[in-house]
Write an enzyme that holds these catalytic residues in place. Structure first.
Site, PDB file in Angstrom:
ATOM      1  N   SER A 592       0.848  -1.191   0.000  1.00  0.00           N
ATOM      2  CA  SER A 592       0.000   0.000   0.000  1.00  0.00           C
ATOM      3  C   SER A 592       0.888   1.246   0.000  1.00  0.00           C
ATOM      4  O   SER A 592       1.665   1.442  -0.935  1.00  0.00           O
ATOM      5  CB  SER A 592      -0.969  -0.038   1.179  1.00  0.00           C
ATOM      6  OG  SER A 592      -1.970   0.945   1.055  1.00  0.00           O
ATOM      7  N   ASP A 667      -9.135  -4.481  -6.150  1.00  0.00           N
ATOM      8  CA  ASP A 667      -8.727  -3.556  -5.098  1.00  0.00           C
ATOM      9  C   ASP A 667      -9.563  -2.284  -5.226  1.00  0.00           C
ATOM     10  O   ASP A 667      -9.344  -1.467  -6.125  1.00  0.00           O
ATOM     11  CB  ASP A 667      -7.232  -3.242  -5.240  1.00  0.00           C
ATOM     12  CG  ASP A 667      -6.655  -2.520  -4.032  1.00  0.00           C
ATOM     13  OD1 ASP A 667      -7.428  -1.829  -3.338  1.00  0.00           O
ATOM     14  OD2 ASP A 667      -5.436  -2.643  -3.798  1.00  0.00           O
ATOM     15  N   HIS A 699      -7.544  -5.203  -1.648  1.00  0.00           N
ATOM     16  CA  HIS A 699      -6.294  -4.586  -1.185  1.00  0.00           C
ATOM     17  C   HIS A 699      -5.489  -5.514  -0.281  1.00  0.00           C
ATOM     18  O   HIS A 699      -4.274  -5.392  -0.179  1.00  0.00           O
ATOM     19  CB  HIS A 699      -6.637  -3.289  -0.446  1.00  0.00           C
ATOM     20  CG  HIS A 699      -5.478  -2.353  -0.273  1.00  0.00           C
ATOM     21  ND1 HIS A 699      -4.721  -1.903  -1.320  1.00  0.00           N
ATOM     22  CD2 HIS A 699      -4.960  -1.766   0.841  1.00  0.00           C
ATOM     23  CE1 HIS A 699      -3.784  -1.088  -0.870  1.00  0.00           C
ATOM     24  NE2 HIS A 699      -3.896  -0.993   0.443  1.00  0.00           N
TER      25      HIS A 699
END
Length: 722
Positions: A592, A667, A699
């Site tokens: 991320s 995602d 994600h």
């Protein structure tokens, strides 16, 4: 030759072969090292007791058990799925009515986004022991304070269910997917303001306040959902990217008796967020935290529930951004507790009901990290802080006047607490990098332990068999003089005369922390596994991370990724000069924001990093959502260079090392668009790299064997390229 030496060493030391047990990705990510916890722990309000959701694997049943704080003894089993036919599918979560005579029990939960879900809900009467099914696949059902009604959301509308008459009243009728949402937050509010239920009952159960989201003008994002279908399905939802149109929010108060809703005029705001909303202790006074779009101005507004008149009782401004607080607590006289960074560190403040400051309760160059509650009887506040160092947490109590401070936690590491209703006891949760999570009953007078609840001794014994190295904490100082928290995991057979490759892990996002003295998370076991294979793992929290004061955290404003990347590169240079490190073999990994960082580091630090793994990275801040990105960067229209100079997609020509890029196609948070455009940029720059796309994974990239396959892929990449 090396293996012969090891065998001789074992024989000399009397070690068993079990002591050299090797970690594997398969056992790590199949949950072999999961610690025992206290699931769904809830403190009762009316008795000095608490409940826990327990499971009996042998009978495949679940129990909501009631315990006494003073003795820890089980008082009763409130619900047992064995005896409740309607609950045969199990219990996902539960909530009590205020009088604690009824329970709302959820099962068959279906996730929507990070926090939101729909579920089936059952009403369990603790007096009659009767269970009845109330709702199918609704969101956020909430008892009225008097326990006679339940408000809930379904299909973007709000409803009220009367328990006695079993009648349902529909509050709103204009709810429509991708257009109007009533009482539930939109995607970006849920993700970035971290709440879902955008409605609240007044203390007298006569009114419901709710936020309405008009997202009809918000741009849409679409994702293909592949599954095993002949034709993929397309999922479309509203997602405001940086600088784009946000949902228009408005506040309403619904009167239950008249079944009428009143729109509240909050003031002269043009583009704003209602970041929090709830009723105060005065039944007719509603409060809202309103932020401007830049999030550098926050107004705490009190609203008269009858007239709808709104007034600002408190204002906070910041040169960077104002943090929204969840610690707003109203006392009996409607004075309130508030936490703020306005003096440079997060501290507790006490205001009267007109918004006049009565006292700054805590002070110092350290942060309050959790607010646990206020004991009206003794006028005492209970909280958690970093008073003894930013990498540890301790529990304290202090008088409302800022005096009589007592440290309640006993051990060095991460301490947190769940207090009994009368604040005489608390369940202490403790761990450190060397001690698994431990639960105990402690008294609130001096914090001393009364009784152990769970110490995860079985896990500690299991881990011993692997003879794992310790996580060493230290402060790293860069050549520029920046002092940064760090930890290092060395191989157990570490030899200072050898040269080792280094694998750096970080997240680095604003206000985050990875260097903390707490028990191992699942990825720590992976780092330990890499240590068994001859790698040193290092983690450094650079500038922009949290719990060292507002100046340290907010120095990255308008330049997200500049100083954070600089610190990782500078830290790698310092580590590369250690006598036992091979500076030509330094890699970096992140997920991320950490993936964004790893991507930037392999490019901007091309001479320092040999390899990088970026999972689900933001590659261009123009692709990410409005609330998060603009909080730190303002809009792309206002700060084009801040966006472009620090987005790795604009630095692909600098790539020299080995780069692995990973993303899930479903995602909803960091869209796969980030990696797809990054891939195209790398291709057109004629750069060789590796990539992996995970169909229909969000994600978190998990489900089935996904994590095992993913971490084996990353392990192999490290062994091949570092």
């Amino acid at each position: 030759m090396k293996s012969i030496k090891l065998v001789v060493l074992f024989l000399l030391c009397g070690f068993s072969l079990v002591a050299q047990q090797k970690l594997s990705v398969e056992e790590i990510y199949a949950g072999a090292f999961r610690a025992k916890g206290m699931d769904e722990l809830q403190t009762m309000k009316n008795t000095n007791q608490y409940t826990v959701l327990n499971s009996d694997r042998a009978t495949r049943t679940q129990q909501i058990d009631l315990y006494d704080y003073a003795t820890l003894k089980k008082v009763a089993t409130l619900v047992d799925t064995k005896n409740a036919t309607l609950l045969s599918d199990g219990i996902d979560s539960y909530t009590f009515s205020n009088d604690e005579k009824k329970l709302l029990i959820a099962n068959n939960s279906n996730a929507i986004y990070r926090h939101s879900f729909t579920a089936d809900y059952y009403l369990y009467d603790l007096i009659t022991k009767q269970t009845s099914k109330l709702f199918e696949q609704v969101q956020e059902p909430t008892f009225s304070p008097d326990g006679t009604k339940i408000a809930y959301a379904k299909a973007n509308n709000l409803f009220v269910y009367d328990i006695a008459s079993k009648a349902t009243t529909q509050i709103t009728t204009d709810g429509k997917k991708n257009a109007i949402i009533n009482g539930i937050t939109d995607w970006v509010y849920e993700e970035e303001f971290a709440f879902v239920r955008a409605f609240d009952w007044s203390a007298d159960s006569k009114k419901i306040a709710f936020i309405r989201f008009d997202e009809s003008e918000v741009p849409e994002f679409s994702m293909n959902i592949y599954k095993k279908d002949l034709y993929p399905k397309v999922e479309t939802f509203k997602y405001p990217k940086a600088g784009e149109k946000n949902a228009t929010v408005s506040l309403f108060v619904y009167d239950v008796a008249s079944a009428a809703s009143k729109a509240i005029n909050l003031g002269n705001y043009s583009d704003f967020y209602i970041a929090r909303m709830k009723w105060t202790n005065e039944a007719n006074v509603l409060c809202a935290q309103v932020l401007n779009r830049h999030q550098d101005n926050l107004d705490l507004i009190f609203v008269d529930g009858t007239t709808g008149v709104a007034k600002v009782v408190m204002n906070e401004k910041d040169a960077a951004y104002v943090e929204v607080t969840d610690n707003l607590t109203f006392l009996k006289d409607n004075s309130f507790i508030w936490t703020s960074e306005k003096d440079g560190f997060n501290h507790i403040y006490w205001y009267d009901k007109t918004g006049k400051l009565k006292n700054q309760v805590t002070k110092g160059n350290w942060e309050v990290t959790a607010y646990y509650g206020f004991d009206e009887k003794t006028k005492t506040i209970f909280y958690q802080s970093t008073e003894n160092g930013s990498t540890v947490r301790d529990v304290y109590k202090i008088s409302l006047d800022g005096k009589k401070k007592v440290k309640l936690s006993q051990r060095v590491g991460t301490n947190s607490a769940t207090f009994s209703p009368d604040f005489t006891y608390f369940i202490s949760t403790y761990s450190s990098a060397s001690v698994p999570t431990t639960y105990s009953l402690n008294n609130s007078k001096d914090g001393k332990q009364v009784q152990l609840i769970e110490d995860n001794a079985a896990l500690a014994e299991k881990v011993k068999k692997y003879n794992l190295p310790t996580k060493e904490f230290f402060e790293l100082t860069t050549e520029k003089g920046n002092k940064l928290n760090a930890w290092m995991i060395k191989p157990k057979d570490f030899d200072a005369s050898k040269k080792y490759p280094v694998f750096m892990y970080q997240y680095s996002g604003p206000g985050s922390q990875q260097v903390a003295n707490d028990w191992l998370d699942i990825n720590d076991y992976w780092f330990m596994m890499l240590s068994q294979q001859g790698y040193i793992t290092v983690c450094v929290d650079g500038r922009g991370t949290g719990f060292k004061g507002a100046a340290f955290k907010k120095c990255t404003q308008k330049e997200l990724g500049k100083y954070e990347v600089e610190d990782q590169i500078d830290a790698a240079k310092v580590i590369g000069n250690y006598a036992y490190v091979d500076k030509s073999r330094i890699g970096i990994f992140g997920w991320s924001f950490g993936g964004f960082m790893a991507s930037n580091c392999i490019m901007k630090g091309a001479e320092v990093f040999k390899m990088a793994i970026a999972v689900a990275p933001v590659t261009n801040w123009r692709f990410y959502d409005s609330i998060y990105t603009e909080r730190y960067m303002q809009t792309p229209q206002e700060n084009a260079s801040g966006y472009d100079d620090n987005s790795p997609i604009n630095h692909v020509s600098k790539l020299k090392g080995n780069f692995l890029l990973i993303h899930g196609t479903a995602d909803d948070n960091v869209h796969v668009q980030n990696s797809m455009q990054m891939i195209e940029a790398l291709v057109q720059a004629n750069k060789q790299f590796d990539w992996a796309i995970y169909p229909d994974k969000n994600h978190g990239i998990y489900g089935g064997k996904t994590r095992i396959q993913l971490f084996n892929k990353m392990t192999n990449f490290i062994k091949d390229k570092l």
